[in-house]
Design a protein around this motif. Structure first.
Motif, mmCIF file in Angstrom:
data_model
loop_
_atom_site.group_PDB
_atom_site.id
_atom_site.type_symbol
_atom_site.label_atom_id
_atom_site.label_comp_id
_atom_site.label_asym_id
_atom_site.label_seq_id
_atom_site.Cartn_x
_atom_site.Cartn_y
_atom_site.Cartn_z
ATOM 1 N N GLU A 191 23.166 7.584 78.161
ATOM 2 C CA GLU A 191 23.745 6.607 77.235
ATOM 3 C C GLU A 191 24.528 5.592 78.046
ATOM 4 O OE1 GLU A 191 26.032 8.520 74.139
ATOM 5 O OE2 GLU A 191 24.705 10.261 74.203
ATOM 6 N N LYS A 196 13.989 9.250 80.623
ATOM 7 C CA LYS A 196 12.784 9.857 80.045
ATOM 8 C C LYS A 196 13.112 11.025 79.123
ATOM 9 C CE LYS A 196 9.443 8.640 83.623
ATOM 10 N NZ LYS A 196 8.561 9.166 84.694
ATOM 11 N N ARG A 247 15.857 11.237 77.391
ATOM 12 C CA ARG A 247 16.797 10.726 76.378
ATOM 13 C C ARG A 247 18.204 11.343 76.526
ATOM 14 N NH1 ARG A 247 12.489 10.833 71.556
ATOM 15 N NH2 ARG A 247 11.419 8.915 72.123
ATOM 16 N N LYS A 248 18.645 11.443 77.767
ATOM 17 C CA LYS A 248 19.974 12.009 78.072
ATOM 18 C C LYS A 248 21.003 10.956 78.445
ATOM 19 C CE LYS A 248 18.971 16.381 77.605
ATOM 20 N NZ LYS A 248 19.617 17.131 76.542
#
Length: 175
Positions: free
Chosen positions: A172, A167, A169-170
């Protein structure tokens, strides 16, 4: 298991990297309970205790602070398994004693998405789980993420330790 708290970390230097072990807890188990299918191979050693450690590795380089796995985390519902459920450990203090502030971490590498490897990804703030390391890039296997997302046994783990990263965007993924 016999649960033991530990905060000892002894840094090791390799080239320009300083490596520290950040302990959350250790637990002692009977060898027979860890390997019940191999009792006949234990030669009378099945009652011997083996100590296991739940911890993170911190690697400091000239440019980065990298954490490998984030242990279990405090205040989490983990199916009433004492080793993982509703912990209240000194992990954050141990991290700070090693000279690491959560704000300074640049990468968090998750070897796999099990309870004892992802818990400190997040921290409870104002009733919500938020990334503990706000300036870090969290990296995990794409395959592990897909498995975790659909595994009912890891539902709570996904909700409190993985989904907040997505949520925000941390997170990968790598193949």
């Amino acid at each position: 298991p016999n649960i033991i708290g530990s905060n000892m970390h002894i840094p090791v230097t390799v080239g320009n990297c300083k490596i520290s072990k950040i302990s959350e807890q250790t637990a002692s188990f009977k060898l027979a309970s860890l390997y019940p299918d191999h009792l006949c191979d234990m030669n009378g050693e099945e009652d011997k205790n083996v100590e296991l450690s739940i911890h993170s590795w911190v690697i400091k380089t000239d440019d980065d602070i990298i954490i490998i796995d984030t242990a279990t985390g405090n205040n989490r519902n983990r199916n009433n398994i004492p080793l993982f459920h509703q912990l209240n450990t000194n992990y954050l203090e141990n991290l700070r004693q090693a000279g690491v502030s959560p704000d300074d971490v640049t990468y968090v590498l998750l070897t796999h998405l099990h309870t004892d490897h992802v818990g400190w990804n997040t921290d409870g703030q104002e009733g919500e789980w938020q990334p503990l390391f706000p300036n870090a890039r969290y990296i995990c296997s794409e395959i592990e993420l897909k498995q975790c997302k659909t595994d009912e046994k890891r539902h709570a783990l996904y909700q409190d330790s993985i989904l907040p990263l997505i949520k925000n965007r941390k997170l990968e993924t790598i193949n």
